[in-house]
Every structure is written in structure tokens, then in C-alpha cells.
Design a protein around this motif. Structure first.
Motif, short mmCIF file in Angstrom:
data_model
loop_
_atom_site.label_atom_id
_atom_site.label_comp_id
_atom_site.label_asym_id
_atom_site.label_seq_id
_atom_site.Cartn_x
_atom_site.Cartn_y
_atom_site.Cartn_z
N LYS A 134 9.32 -3.40 -16.39
CA LYS A 134 8.13 -3.13 -15.59
C LYS A 134 8.12 -4.06 -14.39
O LYS A 134 8.65 -5.17 -14.44
CB LYS A 134 6.85 -3.34 -16.41
CG LYS A 134 6.75 -2.49 -17.66
CD LYS A 134 5.48 -2.82 -18.42
CE LYS A 134 5.37 -2.05 -19.72
NZ LYS A 134 4.14 -2.40 -20.47
N LYS A 139 4.11 -1.64 -13.95
CA LYS A 139 4.54 -0.25 -13.95
C LYS A 139 6.03 -0.16 -14.26
O LYS A 139 6.84 -0.92 -13.73
CB LYS A 139 4.27 0.38 -12.58
CG LYS A 139 2.79 0.44 -12.20
CD LYS A 139 2.62 1.04 -10.82
CE LYS A 139 1.15 1.11 -10.43
NZ LYS A 139 0.96 1.67 -9.07
N TYR A 140 6.38 0.79 -15.13
CA TYR A 140 7.79 1.03 -15.43
C TYR A 140 8.52 1.50 -14.17
O TYR A 140 7.93 2.16 -13.31
CB TYR A 140 7.94 2.10 -16.52
CG TYR A 140 7.65 1.60 -17.91
CD1 TYR A 140 8.66 1.04 -18.70
CD2 TYR A 140 6.37 1.69 -18.45
CE1 TYR A 140 8.40 0.59 -19.99
CE2 TYR A 140 6.10 1.24 -19.74
CZ TYR A 140 7.12 0.70 -20.50
OH TYR A 140 6.86 0.24 -21.76
N VAL A 171 10.42 8.17 -14.80
CA VAL A 171 9.50 7.28 -15.51
C VAL A 171 8.50 8.09 -16.33
O VAL A 171 8.22 7.78 -17.49
CB VAL A 171 8.76 6.36 -14.52
CG1 VAL A 171 7.61 5.63 -15.21
CG2 VAL A 171 9.72 5.36 -13.89
N LYS A 172 8.01 9.16 -15.74
CA LYS A 172 7.02 10.01 -16.42
C LYS A 172 7.58 10.64 -17.69
O LYS A 172 6.88 10.73 -18.71
CB LYS A 172 6.56 11.11 -15.45
CG LYS A 172 5.61 12.12 -16.07
CD LYS A 172 5.25 13.19 -15.04
CE LYS A 172 4.35 14.26 -15.66
NZ LYS A 172 4.01 15.33 -14.67
N THR A 174 10.35 9.67 -19.53
CA THR A 174 11.14 8.84 -20.43
C THR A 174 10.25 8.18 -21.48
O THR A 174 9.25 7.55 -21.13
CB THR A 174 11.89 7.75 -19.64
OG1 THR A 174 12.76 8.37 -18.69
CG2 THR A 174 12.72 6.88 -20.58
N ARG A 176 8.59 5.63 -23.94
CA ARG A 176 8.38 4.19 -23.72
C ARG A 176 9.07 3.36 -24.81
O ARG A 176 8.44 2.68 -25.60
CB ARG A 176 6.88 3.88 -23.67
CG ARG A 176 6.14 4.59 -22.53
CD ARG A 176 6.74 4.18 -21.17
NE ARG A 176 5.90 4.58 -20.06
CZ ARG A 176 6.10 5.65 -19.30
NH1 ARG A 176 7.12 6.47 -19.57
NH2 ARG A 176 5.30 5.92 -18.29
N LYS A 177 10.39 3.46 -24.83
CA LYS A 177 11.18 2.67 -25.76
C LYS A 177 12.06 1.73 -24.93
O LYS A 177 12.71 2.15 -23.97
CB LYS A 177 12.07 3.56 -26.64
CG LYS A 177 11.30 4.43 -27.62
CD LYS A 177 12.25 5.23 -28.50
CE LYS A 177 13.05 4.36 -29.42
NZ LYS A 177 13.89 5.14 -30.36
N THR A 178 12.06 0.46 -25.31
CA THR A 178 12.80 -0.54 -24.54
C THR A 178 14.25 -0.16 -24.35
O THR A 178 14.80 -0.25 -23.25
CB THR A 178 12.71 -1.91 -25.22
OG1 THR A 178 11.35 -2.33 -25.26
CG2 THR A 178 13.53 -2.95 -24.47
N PHE A 181 14.53 2.60 -21.58
CA PHE A 181 14.22 2.19 -20.21
C PHE A 181 15.19 1.14 -19.69
O PHE A 181 15.56 1.15 -18.53
CB PHE A 181 12.78 1.66 -20.14
CG PHE A 181 11.84 2.64 -19.50
CD1 PHE A 181 11.84 2.84 -18.13
CD2 PHE A 181 10.99 3.40 -20.27
CE1 PHE A 181 10.99 3.76 -17.54
CE2 PHE A 181 10.14 4.33 -19.69
CZ PHE A 181 10.13 4.51 -18.32
#
Length: 220
Positions: A134, A139-140, A171-172, A174, A176-178, A181
Motif C-alpha cells: 500500500k 491504498k493498494y 487493484v480492484k 485482485t 486482498r492477499k499479501t 499483491f
């Protein structure tokens, strides 16, 4: 491409290459910053050939400044647009010394204020050198270059007419897994560089061919 296909696509890319990284050679955030700056409209191979000789001699802002413009050009003259890149590199080095104590700032705005550094370069440095997922606003983000722009649009993973729009849609879409990302930039760029190439994609040897929305698939 729906959510389930996107997750499957990411899972396959992960299983195929669990720990991807940039193909640029670097051993510090500063070396990465300069390498990415030099890589604009040039191949990683050509940049590595130059920096493999340059960095043992000069790999800090002051050391590069001490080389001078002609001295720096002698190391990077085989890279496209080397004249402009040499000027920007030295200006960047001076700003790092004057404004940031010779260190690479962990701040997007400060990075983008450096000559020759745009959003993509800033994103690469924040992600690859510092492990950021982020930005400073929470923000990612993902660094999008021509390879990622092509792969994201061609596969249907995320469409966008500009790199900024494509980044927003990646980003939208994907999860939210580390692991996704952090590695997505490298997975997509490597896939675009070696499989989903511009002129004739190698669909026949692609591990995500059955998930991809591209209509004109090849047999190779």
C-alpha cells in the motif's frame, strides 16, 4: 474474466513461480532506483550489462556524482536514451543528497519528484525494495508497464485504456492477499515478457490459456 478465474489465474502463476522478483540486478534501494530509471524503453539485460560494471565503481548518489556526466555516460552508453538518462540520474543523485540525506525516500510523492522517475518506477521501488503493498495513503498499488498493460487487457484480468486505469482495475479485481499483491507485478511482467508476448503470444505453452479471454489464440 470472473472472480473465480482471476483467483485460479493467480494461483497457477503462484504455483509456477512462488518467489518471483525483478530481473534487474541490485543490492540496495538506490541501485534498484537507478536501474529502473535506466530501464525505461530498454531491456533489463542491457541495463544489467551496464550496471554490473558501473555499480562496483559507483553505487551511491555521491559516487555517481563524482563520476561526472561524461564518466557516467561511458558506463551507460549502450542503453537507449543514455544521454537523457545520464542527466536525470545525476540530478536525482543530487536531490537525494540535498533532500533525503542520500537515502531513497519511502514516499511516492518524493520519489515521483525525482527527475526521470514516474509512477511506475516509484511503485517498483516501493514494492520491490521496501516490500510495500500500500502507498502512503493506505491504498493498494501495482506498477504497470507495457507488458502488464498488455497481459491484463489481453487476458481480461483487468482492462484499461491507460496504465493508470489498468492499475486501478487490477487493484480492484485482485484479492486482498499479501502473496498475490506482493508478487503480482512480477508474475504479470514475466508472463508478458516470455509467454504473452506482443506480436505472437505463446498460447499453446501458456499455463492460463484456458482462463484467458483472448480470442485469437495461437498453437505455439
Amino acid at each position: 474474466m470472473n472472480k473465480e478465474k482471476r483467483i485460479e489465474m493467480l494461483s497457477r502463476l503462484r504455483d509456477n513461480d512462488p518467489n518471483p522478483t525483478t530481473e534487474l540486478n541490485f543490492s540496495s534501494p538506490f541501485e534498484l532506483l537507478i536501474a529502473v530509471l535506466l530501464s525505461a524503453q530498454a531491456t533489463d539485460v542491457s541495463v544489467n550489462k551496464a550496471t554490473d560494471k558501473l555499480y562496483p565503481i559507483a553505487n551511491t548518489p555521491q559516487a555517481l556524482l563524482d563520476l561526472g556526466l561524461d564518466g557516467l555516460k561511458s558506463y551507460i552508453k549502450t542503453i537507449g536514451l543514455f544521454n537523457t538518462k545520464a542527466v536525470n540520474t545525476l540530478k536525482t543523485c543530487q536531490m537525494l543528497i540535498d533532500l533525503h540525506g542520500g537515502e531513497v525516500p519511502q514516499n511516492r510523492a518524493a520519489l515521483e519528484a525525482l527527475p526521470g522517475v514516474g509512477r511506475k518506477t516509484a511503485n517498483v521501488v516501493l514494492n520491490t525494495a521496501f516490500g510495500w503493498l500500500k502507498d502512503n495513503e493506505g491504498k493498494y498499488f501495482i506498477a504497470v508497464d507495457t507488458h502488464i498493460q498488455r497481459v491484463a487487457n489481453r487476458t481480461g484480468y483487468a482492462k484499461g485504456k491507460t496504465v493508470e486505469e489498468t492499475e486501478q482495475n487490477i487493484v480492484k479485481h485482485t484479492p486482498r492477499k499479501t502473496e498475490f499483491f506482493f508478487n503480482l507485478h512480477h508474475w504479470l511482467i514475466l508472463h508478458g515478457r516470455y509467454t504473452c508476448i506482443a506480436r505472437k503470444p505463446r498460447c499453446g505453452s501458456c499455463i492460463i490459456e484456458d482462463l484467458c479471454d483472448f480470442k485469437d489464440k495461437t498453437e505455439d
